[in-house]
Scaffold this motif. Structure first.
Motif, PDB file in Angstrom:
ATOM      1  N   SER A 242     -59.844 -27.979 -37.640  1.00  0.00           N
ATOM      2  CA  SER A 242     -58.881 -28.975 -38.116  1.00  0.00           C
ATOM      3  C   SER A 242     -57.491 -28.545 -37.661  1.00  0.00           C
ATOM      4  N   ALA A 244     -53.647 -28.210 -36.848  1.00  0.00           N
ATOM      5  CA  ALA A 244     -52.380 -28.720 -37.369  1.00  0.00           C
ATOM      6  C   ALA A 244     -51.294 -27.738 -36.953  1.00  0.00           C
ATOM      7  N   TYR A 266     -46.184 -35.420 -33.650  1.00  0.00           N
ATOM      8  CA  TYR A 266     -45.292 -36.215 -34.477  1.00  0.00           C
ATOM      9  C   TYR A 266     -43.841 -35.944 -34.093  1.00  0.00           C
ATOM     10  N   ARG A 293     -62.185 -32.123 -37.373  1.00  0.00           N
ATOM     11  CA  ARG A 293     -62.161 -32.757 -38.683  1.00  0.00           C
ATOM     12  C   ARG A 293     -60.727 -33.088 -39.075  1.00  0.00           C
ATOM     13  N   GLY A 294     -60.488 -34.374 -39.355  1.00  0.00           N
ATOM     14  CA  GLY A 294     -59.171 -34.796 -39.753  1.00  0.00           C
ATOM     15  C   GLY A 294     -58.928 -34.649 -41.242  1.00  0.00           C
ATOM     16  N   PRO A 295     -57.660 -34.707 -41.645  1.00  0.00           N
ATOM     17  CA  PRO A 295     -56.520 -35.007 -40.768  1.00  0.00           C
ATOM     18  C   PRO A 295     -56.225 -33.848 -39.812  1.00  0.00           C
ATOM     19  N   ALA A 296     -56.070 -34.184 -38.543  1.00  0.00           N
ATOM     20  CA  ALA A 296     -55.811 -33.180 -37.512  1.00  0.00           C
ATOM     21  C   ALA A 296     -54.956 -33.804 -36.427  1.00  0.00           C
ATOM     22  N   ARG A 297     -54.158 -32.971 -35.754  1.00  0.00           N
ATOM     23  CA  ARG A 297     -53.320 -33.501 -34.682  1.00  0.00           C
ATOM     24  C   ARG A 297     -52.992 -32.376 -33.703  1.00  0.00           C
ATOM     25  N   GLY A 312     -62.987 -38.096 -39.641  1.00  0.00           N
ATOM     26  CA  GLY A 312     -61.640 -38.313 -40.147  1.00  0.00           C
ATOM     27  C   GLY A 312     -60.701 -38.702 -39.005  1.00  0.00           C
ATOM     28  N   ARG A 313     -59.400 -38.708 -39.296  1.00  0.00           N
ATOM     29  CA  ARG A 313     -58.407 -39.136 -38.302  1.00  0.00           C
ATOM     30  C   ARG A 313     -57.926 -37.935 -37.491  1.00  0.00           C
ATOM     31  N   VAL A 314     -58.089 -38.010 -36.185  1.00  0.00           N
ATOM     32  CA  VAL A 314     -57.669 -36.963 -35.254  1.00  0.00           C
ATOM     33  C   VAL A 314     -56.737 -37.602 -34.230  1.00  0.00           C
ATOM     34  N   GLU A 315     -55.518 -37.069 -34.094  1.00  0.00           N
ATOM     35  CA  GLU A 315     -54.509 -37.639 -33.206  1.00  0.00           C
ATOM     36  C   GLU A 315     -54.201 -36.671 -32.072  1.00  0.00           C
TER      37      GLU A 315
END
Length: 384
Positions: A242, A244, A266, A293-297, A312-315
């Motif tokens: 994950s 970040a 971001y 596995r999100g939230p991840a970016r 989940g949400r991965v950006e």
């Protein structure tokens, strides 16, 4: 009689005086010779100490340049403007030196490193040496035939989008890359299955012709394997990650690069500031299935040897190259830049977005580029 005795006495005195003078002269000559020998030995010792000091200073300076070329500062690629300069203190096996980088234009730099032997351990003299070299970026280029290029069929469910029209990632207000043609393709694949509510904004090309040129095996002058081999972060495939962004604390905060910190896509509120200019190359190494596995970016270049599972949400801002399949039916994969998939299938779940971004691709490519000395007349030796 007395005159004979006087003459004999005078003659003996003359001989004694001459002998004394000869002894004194010999002593003076010996002293001068010893002094000259000592001075010569001291001069030779000083010359040796000076040569050793100069050699150590030069070695430290050259070692610092080699260190910078091997671990190129990300900010020099991303935010150092032509005509601007920056410095780093580099400690290598040879010693510590100050390296200054002057950006000459978009792809070339003048690097100079200065080191003093006085800062090094050991009984050597003090010498300062400065060396420099001209370096240029490799031609790393991320193009691709479409926003999403797949060797096999891909599925789009409700509330998914694949967009050809070039645009900056959300919040990126400082992009300078020229916008691409609006006729670029959204997808290149043998088969596209789009369910109701799915959006394909742009043309669909057929594969495998979409793979060449370019292909996911070469990016400008750099092969895919060479790019993976010099990755900034390497994580073994098969686990759950994950990512970040994180930064070190304090006034001189810098972005952390490790198994879970891969740059910051971001901008503005909520962003980890020191990581917004970091565009690492991340290699998920091995043939297994890795789960994001999100939230991840993350931002930069993501190279996946095996398959990718998204939960989940991965950006992602930049380029993602996947050797196996992409399964995001139970997650939302958001890519601003480009997605290349070698595997037999791609499945995108609700909320997934693949949006073409020349700006994100160019910055990821700059982050993946490495400066190399010019082939001719790279080195400059400046003696102080």
């Amino acid at each position: 009689m007395r005159r004979g005795i006087a003459r004999a006495t005078a003659s003996g005195g003359d001989r004694c005086g001459s002998a004394l003078i000869a002894v004194l002269v010999a002593l003076v000559v010996a002293m001068l010779t010893a002094t000259a020998a000592a001075m010569l030995a001291r001069a030779q010792q000083d010359d040796a100490r000076g040569a050793a000091a100069a050699l150590r200073a030069r070695t430290a300076a050259e070692g610092a340049l080699a260190t910078v070329l091997a671990a190129w500062p990300a900010s020099w690629s991303a935010s150092l403007a032509p005509g601007a300069s920056d410095t780093r203190t580099i400690t290598s096996a040879a010693g510590t030196a100050t390296v200054r980088a002057l950006r000459l234009d978009g792809g070339r730099f003048l690097l100079s490193a200065e080191a003093s032997s006085g800062a090094l351990a050991g009984p050597v003299g003090d010498a300062v040496r400065r060396v420099g070299l001209f370096a240029q970026f490799e031609n790393v280029r991320y193009d691709g035939a479409a926003a999403l290029v797949a060797a096999g069929p891909f599925d789009l469910t409700t509330d998914t989008e694949v967009r050809a029209l070039d645009a900056a990632p959300p919040g990126w207000s400082d992009c300078t890359s020229p916008p691409e043609s609006p006729v670029a393709a959204a997808a290149a694949a043998p088969t596209v299955r789009a369910n109701g509510g799915a959006g394909l904004l742009g043309a669909v090309l057929s594969a495998p012709a979409a793979w060449v040129p370019p292909s996911p095996e070469r990016f400008g002058d750099v092969e895919r394997d060479a790019l993976a081999a010099r990755a900034d972060v390497v994580v073994s495939a098969g686990g759950v990650v994950s990512p970040a962004p994180r930064a070190t604390g304090g006034a001189g905060a810098s972005c952390v690069r490790d198994a879970t910190s891969w740059g910051e896509p971001y901008r503005g509120a909520g962003a980890v500031g020191p990581c917004t200019s970091d565009y690492p190359v991340i290699h998920l190494r091995g043939p297994g299935v890795t789960t994001l596995r999100g939230p991840a970016r993350l931002q930069g270049t993501l190279i996946v040897d095996g398959s990718l599972n998204v939960v989940g949400r991965v950006e992602i801002a930049g380029l993602a190259v996947v050797g196996g399949t992409v399964q995001a039916s139970s997650g939302a994969l958001v890519v601003d830049g480009g997605l290349l998939v070698r595997g037999t299938s791609v499945s995108l779940g609700p909320g997934s977005r693949v949006r073409r971004s020349r700006c994100a691709l160019d910055r990821a490519a700059a982050g993946a580029s490495r400066a190399v000395p010019l082939a001719r007349r790279a080195w400059v030796d400046i003696v102080r």
